[in-house]
Design a protein around this motif. Structure first.
Motif, PDB file in Angstrom:
ATOM      1  N   HIS A   1       0.964  -0.967   0.013  1.00 27.04           N
ATOM      2  CA  HIS A   1      -0.096  -0.015  -0.269  1.00 27.04           C
ATOM      3  C   HIS A   1       0.298   1.443  -0.385  1.00 27.04           C
ATOM      4  N   LEU A   2       1.950   0.906   0.039  1.00 32.40           N
ATOM      5  CA  LEU A   2       2.994   2.207  -0.262  1.00 32.40           C
ATOM      6  C   LEU A   2       4.245   2.655  -1.529  1.00 32.40           C
ATOM      7  N   SER A   3       3.943   4.007  -1.941  1.00 27.48           N
ATOM      8  CA  SER A   3       4.370   4.289  -2.769  1.00 27.48           C
ATOM      9  C   SER A   3       5.253   5.536  -2.508  1.00 27.48           C
ATOM     10  N   GLY A   4       6.839   5.532  -3.123  1.00 34.28           N
ATOM     11  CA  GLY A   4       7.307   6.185  -3.789  1.00 34.28           C
ATOM     12  C   GLY A   4       8.265   6.064  -2.124  1.00 34.28           C
ATOM     13  N   ARG A   5       9.315   6.664  -1.641  1.00 32.77           N
ATOM     14  CA  ARG A   5      10.305   5.968  -1.162  1.00 32.77           C
ATOM     15  C   ARG A   5      10.473   7.452   0.140  1.00 32.77           C
ATOM     16  N   LEU A   6      11.150   7.101   1.526  1.00 31.21           N
ATOM     17  CA  LEU A   6      11.137   8.075   2.227  1.00 31.21           C
ATOM     18  C   LEU A   6      12.335   9.057   2.109  1.00 31.21           C
ATOM     19  N   CYS A   7      12.336  10.119   2.122  1.00 32.33           N
ATOM     20  CA  CYS A   7      13.088  11.386   1.410  1.00 32.33           C
ATOM     21  C   CYS A   7      14.311  10.832   2.605  1.00 32.33           C
ATOM     22  N   ASP A   8      15.165  11.988   2.179  1.00 35.47           N
ATOM     23  CA  ASP A   8      17.038  11.854   3.120  1.00 35.47           C
ATOM     24  C   ASP A   8      15.992  12.588   5.127  1.00 35.47           C
ATOM     25  N   HIS A   9      15.272  13.676   4.606  1.00 39.48           N
ATOM     26  CA  HIS A   9      14.933  13.876   5.596  1.00 39.48           C
ATOM     27  C   HIS A   9      13.817  12.778   7.155  1.00 39.48           C
ATOM     28  N   CYS A  10      12.620  12.650   6.582  1.00 39.11           N
ATOM     29  CA  CYS A  10      12.389  12.065   6.822  1.00 39.11           C
ATOM     30  C   CYS A  10      12.997  10.202   6.814  1.00 39.11           C
ATOM     31  N   GLN A  11      13.577   9.734   6.632  1.00 44.94           N
ATOM     32  CA  GLN A  11      14.375   8.803   6.676  1.00 44.94           C
ATOM     33  C   GLN A  11      15.213   8.743   8.078  1.00 44.94           C
ATOM     34  N   ASP A  12      15.834  10.666   7.617  1.00 43.14           N
ATOM     35  CA  ASP A  12      16.407  10.475   9.322  1.00 43.14           C
ATOM     36  C   ASP A  12      15.600  10.465  10.414  1.00 43.14           C
ATOM     37  N   VAL A  13      14.810  10.898  10.251  1.00 41.62           N
ATOM     38  CA  VAL A  13      13.799  10.708  11.311  1.00 41.62           C
ATOM     39  C   VAL A  13      12.771   9.939  11.996  1.00 41.62           C
ATOM     40  N   VAL A  14      12.478   8.922  11.500  1.00 43.19           N
ATOM     41  CA  VAL A  14      12.363   7.415  11.173  1.00 43.19           C
ATOM     42  C   VAL A  14      13.646   7.003  11.680  1.00 43.19           C
ATOM     43  N   LYS A  15      14.516   6.685  11.832  1.00 43.64           N
ATOM     44  CA  LYS A  15      15.372   5.850  12.063  1.00 43.64           C
ATOM     45  C   LYS A  15      15.771   6.046  12.958  1.00 43.64           C
ATOM     46  N   ALA A  16      15.590   7.485  13.830  1.00 43.95           N
ATOM     47  CA  ALA A  16      16.078   8.536  14.882  1.00 43.95           C
ATOM     48  C   ALA A  16      14.463   8.007  15.973  1.00 43.95           C
ATOM     49  N   GLU A  17      13.518   7.766  15.225  1.00 45.50           N
ATOM     50  CA  GLU A  17      12.680   7.379  16.397  1.00 45.50           C
ATOM     51  C   GLU A  17      12.772   5.796  16.481  1.00 45.50           C
ATOM     52  N   MET A  18      12.558   5.013  15.329  1.00 45.16           N
ATOM     53  CA  MET A  18      13.757   3.672  15.371  1.00 45.16           C
ATOM     54  C   MET A  18      14.406   3.609  17.273  1.00 45.16           C
ATOM     55  N   GLY A  19      15.532   4.154  16.481  1.00 48.93           N
ATOM     56  CA  GLY A  19      16.254   3.841  17.622  1.00 48.93           C
ATOM     57  C   GLY A  19      16.312   3.856  19.099  1.00 48.93           C
ATOM     58  N   LYS A  20      15.436   5.559  19.071  1.00 46.70           N
ATOM     59  CA  LYS A  20      14.954   5.658  20.450  1.00 46.70           C
ATOM     60  C   LYS A  20      14.000   3.793  20.913  1.00 46.70           C
ATOM     61  N   HIS A  21      13.160   3.608  19.682  1.00 41.66           N
ATOM     62  CA  HIS A  21      12.217   2.819  20.699  1.00 41.66           C
ATOM     63  C   HIS A  21      13.300   1.748  20.815  1.00 41.66           C
ATOM     64  N   LEU A  22      13.725   0.822  20.175  1.00 42.48           N
ATOM     65  CA  LEU A  22      14.920   0.108  20.115  1.00 42.48           C
ATOM     66  C   LEU A  22      15.741  -0.038  21.595  1.00 42.48           C
ATOM     67  N   PHE A  23      15.868   1.389  21.691  1.00 44.38           N
ATOM     68  CA  PHE A  23      16.343   1.403  23.242  1.00 44.38           C
ATOM     69  C   PHE A  23      15.049   1.080  24.287  1.00 44.38           C
ATOM     70  N   TYR A  24      14.176   1.561  24.040  1.00 41.37           N
ATOM     71  CA  TYR A  24      12.907   1.466  25.407  1.00 41.37           C
ATOM     72  C   TYR A  24      12.300  -0.552  25.465  1.00 41.37           C
ATOM     73  N   PHE A  25      12.874  -1.047  24.434  1.00 45.98           N
ATOM     74  CA  PHE A  25      12.689  -2.514  24.310  1.00 45.98           C
ATOM     75  C   PHE A  25      13.387  -2.886  24.802  1.00 45.98           C
ATOM     76  N   THR A  26      14.825  -2.569  25.061  1.00 44.04           N
ATOM     77  CA  THR A  26      15.703  -2.567  25.392  1.00 44.04           C
ATOM     78  C   THR A  26      16.109  -2.912  26.794  1.00 44.04           C
ATOM     79  N   ALA A  27      16.120  -1.393  27.317  1.00 40.73           N
ATOM     80  CA  ALA A  27      15.229  -1.078  28.731  1.00 40.73           C
ATOM     81  C   ALA A  27      15.016  -2.568  29.684  1.00 40.73           C
ATOM     82  N   LEU A  28      13.440  -2.177  28.877  1.00 42.08           N
ATOM     83  CA  LEU A  28      12.264  -3.525  29.374  1.00 42.08           C
ATOM     84  C   LEU A  28      13.201  -4.933  29.569  1.00 42.08           C
ATOM     85  N   CYS A  29      13.930  -5.346  28.224  1.00 40.46           N
ATOM     86  CA  CYS A  29      14.722  -6.811  28.711  1.00 40.46           C
ATOM     87  C   CYS A  29      15.044  -5.787  29.684  1.00 40.46           C
TER      88      CYS A  29
END
Length: 131
Positions: free
Chosen positions: A76-104
């Protein structure tokens, strides 16, 4: 069995998590990080427009093989994340991984074992583990 990068990351999270060591804090931050990942993705669609969502019902042909179905189902997706959006999404996913690991860490669950267990399950069940 341990993956040294995952083990090292898990220790790093343990060393750096100071303010939010409470189980309640970590679980609420984990949930918040999920929302932030979703929000970053929605902004890529609604504000930037670098990706678009074209959703419709996914028709299932019960006669088709699993590999044929995989090719027929759409993201259901078309297009690709631009550089800016990709940076933002990656940063948010990194924080998510941090808190997932903290929970572990709080639950004394080795991150590498969770990853390996899930990978083994996927390998064993193969297509019978479709999600």
């Amino acid at each position: 069995m341990g993956d040294s990068r995952l083990t090292s990351f898990q220790k790093q999270v343990s060393d750096l998590l100071l303010r939010h060591r409470s189980f309640l804090d970590v679980t609420s931050k984990f949930q918040d990080s999920t929302s932030r990942v979703n929000r970053a993705l929605m902004k890529a669609v609604t504000e930037c427009g670098c990706i678009e969502v074209h959703a419709a019902r996914q028709p299932v042909d019960y006669e088709a093989s699993i590999s044929e179905l995989k090719d027929r189902f759409k993201t259901h997706l078309s297009g690709r994340l631009c550089d800016h959006c990709q940076d933002v999404v990656k940063a948010e996913m990194g924080k998510h991984l941090f808190y997932f690991t903290a929970l572990c860490n709080l639950l004394e669950l080795p991150l590498d074992e969770i990853v390996h267990q899930e990978s083994d399950k996927l390998s064993t069940l193969g297509v019978f583990n479709l999600r």
